[in-house]
Motif scaffolding. Structure first.
Motif, mmCIF file in Angstrom:
data_model
loop_
_atom_site.group_PDB
_atom_site.id
_atom_site.type_symbol
_atom_site.label_atom_id
_atom_site.label_comp_id
_atom_site.label_asym_id
_atom_site.label_seq_id
_atom_site.Cartn_x
_atom_site.Cartn_y
_atom_site.Cartn_z
ATOM 1 N N VAL A 39 16.696 25.266 29.931
ATOM 2 C CA VAL A 39 15.789 25.779 28.903
ATOM 3 C C VAL A 39 16.601 26.236 27.697
ATOM 4 C CG1 VAL A 39 14.092 27.547 28.321
ATOM 5 C CG2 VAL A 39 14.050 26.495 30.581
ATOM 6 N N ALA A 40 16.252 25.725 26.534
ATOM 7 C CA ALA A 40 16.892 26.134 25.290
ATOM 8 C C ALA A 40 16.070 27.241 24.640
ATOM 9 C CB ALA A 40 17.013 24.949 24.339
ATOM 10 N N VAL A 41 16.673 28.407 24.484
ATOM 11 C CA VAL A 41 16.035 29.518 23.788
ATOM 12 C C VAL A 41 16.562 29.485 22.353
ATOM 13 C CG1 VAL A 41 15.650 32.003 23.727
ATOM 14 C CG2 VAL A 41 15.920 30.827 25.931
ATOM 15 N N VAL A 42 15.660 29.321 21.386
ATOM 16 C CA VAL A 42 16.098 28.977 20.040
ATOM 17 C C VAL A 42 15.362 29.778 18.976
ATOM 18 C CG1 VAL A 42 14.501 27.002 19.954
ATOM 19 C CG2 VAL A 42 16.488 27.048 18.444
ATOM 20 N N ALA A 91 20.836 32.462 10.057
ATOM 21 C CA ALA A 91 21.456 31.589 11.053
ATOM 22 C C ALA A 91 20.435 30.785 11.820
ATOM 23 C CB ALA A 91 22.269 32.434 12.034
ATOM 24 N N SER A 92 20.933 29.763 12.492
ATOM 25 C CA SER A 92 20.233 29.137 13.601
ATOM 26 C C SER A 92 20.965 29.528 14.876
ATOM 27 C CB SER A 92 20.231 27.609 13.475
ATOM 28 O OG SER A 92 19.350 27.182 12.475
ATOM 29 N N SER A 93 20.192 29.833 15.908
ATOM 30 C CA SER A 93 20.779 30.237 17.183
ATOM 31 C C SER A 93 20.106 29.490 18.319
ATOM 32 C CB SER A 93 20.607 31.751 17.393
ATOM 33 O OG SER A 93 21.069 32.136 18.676
ATOM 34 N N ILE A 94 20.919 28.950 19.227
ATOM 35 C CA ILE A 94 20.388 28.277 20.408
ATOM 36 C C ILE A 94 21.249 28.621 21.609
ATOM 37 C CG2 ILE A 94 21.633 26.152 19.757
ATOM 38 C CD1 ILE A 94 19.453 24.595 21.304
ATOM 39 N N CYS A 95 20.584 28.894 22.716
ATOM 40 C CA CYS A 95 21.270 29.158 23.977
ATOM 41 C C CYS A 95 20.584 28.361 25.073
ATOM 42 C CB CYS A 95 21.233 30.650 24.309
ATOM 43 S SG CYS A 95 22.115 31.092 25.817
ATOM 44 N N VAL A 96 21.338 27.551 25.787
ATOM 45 C CA VAL A 96 20.791 26.790 26.910
ATOM 46 C C VAL A 96 21.031 27.573 28.192
ATOM 47 C CG1 VAL A 96 20.880 24.656 28.234
ATOM 48 C CG2 VAL A 96 21.112 24.580 25.751
ATOM 49 N N LEU A 97 19.943 27.847 28.906
ATOM 50 C CA LEU A 97 19.989 28.571 30.168
ATOM 51 C C LEU A 97 19.828 27.608 31.327
ATOM 52 C CD1 LEU A 97 17.476 31.468 29.353
ATOM 53 C CD2 LEU A 97 19.920 31.402 28.834
ATOM 54 N N ASP A 98 20.558 27.882 32.421
ATOM 55 C CA ASP A 98 20.282 27.223 33.688
ATOM 56 C C ASP A 98 19.937 28.295 34.714
ATOM 57 O OD1 ASP A 98 22.718 28.352 34.459
ATOM 58 O OD2 ASP A 98 23.807 26.446 34.481
ATOM 59 N N ASP A 99 19.929 27.955 35.976
ATOM 60 C CA ASP A 99 19.523 28.917 36.995
ATOM 61 C C ASP A 99 20.473 30.117 37.082
ATOM 62 O OD1 ASP A 99 17.326 27.417 37.645
ATOM 63 O OD2 ASP A 99 18.280 26.401 39.339
ATOM 64 N N ASP A 100 21.701 29.959 36.593
ATOM 65 C CA ASP A 100 22.684 31.039 36.645
ATOM 66 C C ASP A 100 22.739 31.865 35.366
ATOM 67 O OD1 ASP A 100 23.560 30.428 39.271
ATOM 68 O OD2 ASP A 100 24.782 28.779 38.471
ATOM 69 N N GLY A 101 21.939 31.496 34.362
ATOM 70 C CA GLY A 101 21.921 32.266 33.120
ATOM 71 C C GLY A 101 22.395 31.458 31.929
ATOM 72 N N PRO A 102 22.853 32.122 30.871
ATOM 73 C CA PRO A 102 23.338 31.418 29.685
ATOM 74 C C PRO A 102 24.513 30.508 30.015
ATOM 75 C CG PRO A 102 22.961 33.731 29.186
ATOM 76 C CD PRO A 102 22.845 33.589 30.670
ATOM 77 N N LEU A 139 15.162 18.529 20.608
ATOM 78 C CA LEU A 139 15.017 18.999 21.982
ATOM 79 C C LEU A 139 13.981 18.200 22.763
ATOM 80 C CD1 LEU A 139 15.335 22.828 21.374
ATOM 81 C CD2 LEU A 139 17.030 21.311 22.398
ATOM 82 N N ASP A 140 12.948 17.697 22.093
ATOM 83 C CA ASP A 140 11.975 16.848 22.764
ATOM 84 C C ASP A 140 12.641 15.566 23.256
ATOM 85 O OD1 ASP A 140 9.934 18.632 22.364
ATOM 86 O OD2 ASP A 140 9.057 17.583 20.654
ATOM 87 N N GLU A 141 13.509 15.020 22.439
ATOM 88 C CA GLU A 141 14.230 13.806 22.835
ATOM 89 C C GLU A 141 15.119 14.074 24.041
ATOM 90 O OE1 GLU A 141 17.401 10.571 20.954
ATOM 91 O OE2 GLU A 141 16.390 12.013 19.650
ATOM 92 N N ALA A 142 15.720 15.264 24.091
ATOM 93 C CA ALA A 142 16.576 15.624 25.217
ATOM 94 C C ALA A 142 15.771 15.890 26.483
ATOM 95 C CB ALA A 142 17.406 16.856 24.860
ATOM 96 N N GLY A 143 14.520 16.314 26.337
ATOM 97 C CA GLY A 143 13.650 16.510 27.482
ATOM 98 C C GLY A 143 13.845 17.804 28.226
ATOM 99 N N ILE A 144 14.544 18.779 27.644
ATOM 100 C CA ILE A 144 14.732 20.062 28.323
ATOM 101 C C ILE A 144 13.660 21.051 27.868
ATOM 102 C CG2 ILE A 144 17.209 19.625 28.486
ATOM 103 C CD1 ILE A 144 17.687 21.800 26.413
ATOM 104 N N GLY A 145 13.559 22.159 28.580
ATOM 105 C CA GLY A 145 12.590 23.178 28.215
ATOM 106 C C GLY A 145 12.997 23.898 26.946
ATOM 107 N N VAL A 146 12.011 24.530 26.320
ATOM 108 C CA VAL A 146 12.255 25.247 25.063
ATOM 109 C C VAL A 146 11.476 26.545 25.064
ATOM 110 C CG1 VAL A 146 12.070 25.175 22.542
ATOM 111 C CG2 VAL A 146 12.539 23.056 23.814
#
Length: 267
Positions: A87-90, A107-118, A65-72
């Motif tokens: 933003v990735a909630v993980v 499990a591993s779980s990841i959800c990427v959110l934008d201004d409109d939600g998941p 995720l650091d390489e991708a540069g998005i929030g976490v």
């Protein structure tokens, strides 16, 4: 996908759904690779409820995720790049106690959110390789098979997964307590179980449910919160009393039973 500079620093240029989904899969792929050399999964971490494998998995997740540069927002390491548009909630390892004890339900779980939600999410059973994914507006999938819930409408016929014990029997046919919320919610989405509810004094953090929430929503299952609070949050300190069901009617029955039980327990 690197952050842009200047006044908008911390925001990322537009990224399409396919690239975000591929990123989520890379995040999830990194976890078993990081854990493979670890022979003993039982040692604890530095804080209550944490295992050393959680920390190891988190480092691998953050590298991608650091390489991708998005929030976490991570269960293990908190908030990174909070000003990002994406933003990735993980949760690197959901069900760490199961993992430490060799129970094949974590499990591993990841959800990427934008201004409109998941927007996109991936939930992967690390023990079996079963993987769910969802894209907003494009359905939910288990591997290459599109999923849908059981369609059950009656609580008295339902098999319900629980997290924490309810204050009383809620009227289901049977219950199960598996120990990894993200997978239980995905099991509602694909019809393996009919509903899910947290018990008395139990609650989930955003990383526990957001990835699976999108899977449920895109599959056609319904998901809510027993106290009526908004499930969409990036706050790492937020906790929610999550409930999910195959149908709206079943959700209504379960919410009513759970809220009645809470009132009786508190009376």
């Amino acid at each position: 996908m690197a952050p842009t500079g200047g006044p908008g620093a911390g925001r990322v240029p537009y990224v399409d759904d396919d690239h975000l989904l591929a990123l989520c899969h890379r995040v999830v792929d990194a976890v078993p690779v990081a854990l493979a050399p670890v022979e003993d999964w039982r040692p604890r971490g530095e804080r209550p409820g944490q295992y050393a494998i959680d920390v190891t998995a988190d480092r691998a997740v953050l590298e991608v995720l650091d390489e991708a540069g998005i929030g976490v927002v991570s269960e293990e390491s908190g908030v990174h790049r909070p000003g990002s548009a994406l933003v990735a909630v993980v949760d690197p390892v959901d069900g760490s106690t199961n993992a430490a004890r060799g129970i094949p339900w974590y499990a591993s779980s990841i959800c990427v959110l934008d201004d409109d939600g998941p927007r996109v999410s991936v939930v992967a059973n690390l023990a079996t390789g079963v993987r769910y994914h969802a894209v907003r507006g494009a359905g939910a999938w288990r591997g290459t098979t599109r999923v849908e819930p059981s369609g059950l409408v009656s609580l008295r016929e339902a098999v319900v997964a629980i997290s924490g014990m309810p204050s009383r029997h809620l009227g289901w046919a049977q219950f199960r307590a598996f120990g990894a919320a993200a997978l239980e919610l995905c099991a509602v989405a694909d019809g393996t179980i009919d509903a899910y509810v947290v018990g008395a004094h139990a609650a989930l953090a955003p990383w526990d449910y957001l990835g699976a929430m999108l899977v449920c929503q895109e599959a056609g299952a319904v998901i809510g919160e027993l106290q009526g609070r908004d499930l969409l949050t990036r706050d790492p300190d937020a906790r929610r009393a999550v409930v999910a069901a195959a149908t709206a009617g079943l959700l209504d029955e379960l919410e009513l039973a759970a809220s009645s039980g809470a009132r009786r327990a508190g009376s």
